[in-house]
Scaffold this motif. Structure first.
Motif, PDB file in Angstrom:
ATOM      1  N   ILE A  16     -12.452 -20.364   8.750  1.00  0.00           N
ATOM      2  CA  ILE A  16     -12.104 -18.980   8.983  1.00  0.00           C
ATOM      3  C   ILE A  16     -10.873 -18.521   8.158  1.00  0.00           C
ATOM      4  CG2 ILE A  16      -9.753 -20.156  10.229  1.00  0.00           C
ATOM      5  CD1 ILE A  16     -10.796 -18.117  12.525  1.00  0.00           C
ATOM      6  N   TYR A  17     -10.155 -19.331   7.322  1.00  0.00           N
ATOM      7  CA  TYR A  17      -9.427 -18.872   6.103  1.00  0.00           C
ATOM      8  C   TYR A  17     -10.326 -17.782   5.269  1.00  0.00           C
ATOM      9  CZ  TYR A  17      -6.056 -22.386   7.487  1.00  0.00           C
ATOM     10  OH  TYR A  17      -5.394 -23.305   8.323  1.00  0.00           O
ATOM     11  N   ILE A  19     -12.039 -15.595   6.027  1.00  0.00           N
ATOM     12  CA  ILE A  19     -12.196 -14.340   6.856  1.00  0.00           C
ATOM     13  C   ILE A  19     -10.954 -13.990   6.792  1.00  0.00           C
ATOM     14  CG2 ILE A  19     -12.802 -13.423   9.228  1.00  0.00           C
ATOM     15  CD1 ILE A  19     -14.838 -15.656   9.353  1.00  0.00           C
ATOM     16  N   VAL A  20      -9.924 -14.439   7.252  1.00  0.00           N
ATOM     17  CA  VAL A  20      -8.558 -13.974   7.894  1.00  0.00           C
ATOM     18  C   VAL A  20      -7.334 -14.123   6.639  1.00  0.00           C
ATOM     19  CG1 VAL A  20      -8.764 -14.313  10.269  1.00  0.00           C
ATOM     20  CG2 VAL A  20      -7.535 -16.077   8.638  1.00  0.00           C
ATOM     21  N   MET A  86      -1.842 -17.426   9.863  1.00  0.00           N
ATOM     22  CA  MET A  86      -2.900 -18.230   8.847  1.00  0.00           C
ATOM     23  C   MET A  86      -2.651 -18.405   7.334  1.00  0.00           C
ATOM     24  SD  MET A  86      -4.775 -19.224  11.563  1.00  0.00           S
ATOM     25  CE  MET A  86      -6.476 -19.822  11.225  1.00  0.00           C
ATOM     26  N   SER A  87      -2.024 -17.357   6.881  1.00  0.00           N
ATOM     27  CA  SER A  87      -1.850 -17.448   5.335  1.00  0.00           C
ATOM     28  C   SER A  87      -0.822 -18.565   5.200  1.00  0.00           C
ATOM     29  CB  SER A  87      -1.272 -15.954   4.891  1.00  0.00           C
ATOM     30  OG  SER A  87      -0.131 -15.793   5.607  1.00  0.00           O
TER      31      SER A  87
END
Length: 155
Positions: A16-17, A19-20, A86-87
């Protein structure tokens, strides 16, 4: 060696990282370019390697302090933001579902592991030096929250 305490992250959600967290995100760039293993070398003698439970990775703890400096956040705020940003989780090498530390752990880390105040300055300085070298940071001026450092002029 402290690095023996590290574990591989086998979460099925790690993709997912990609992507986001965009490729041009400053935290992604720092994480991909800077080798933070120097933190282990500097803090190796601050940990007991054969007694007690496994510690939170010194690199992760240092990265929390780095996030505090970069984004001018309190201990509580940096931990809170790392729950949903998420970062931040990517930068801290956490799986998306991993729980965060207790904010008091940062205080303990500073007091027990970074007793020598100049050590924190050196670690941050080394990170900034590497980031400047790799042209992640363009500015020649760095502003750091010095709440937990001693001033050369105000002993």
């Amino acid at each position: 060696m402290i690095s023996n305490q590290q574990t591989f992250n086998l979460s099925p959600f790690m993709a997912i990282y990609d992507i986001v967290v965009p490729k041009d995100n400053i935290l992604r760039q720092i994480n991909e370019i800077v080798d933070f293993s120097f933190v282990y070398e500097e803090l190796q003698n601050k940990y007991c390697l054969d007694n007690g439970r496994n510690a939170v990775s010194p690199i992760r703890m240092f990265k929390y302090l780095l996030l505090k400096s970069i984004f001018d956040l309190s201990d509580v705020d940096v931990v809170e933001r790392s729950k949903y940003d998420m970062s931040f989780k990517y930068f801290l090498d956490m799986a998306p579902e991993d729980p965060v530390i207790n904010p008091s752990s940062l205080t303990k880390f500073r007091k027990l592991r970074l007793k020598d105040v100049s050590l924190l300055d050196m670690l941050i300085g080394k990170t900034v030096e590497i980031a400047l070298e790799k042209e992640i940071i363009q500015s020649k001026t760095i502003i750091v929250d010095a709440t937990h450092t001693k001033s050369r002029y105000n002993q």
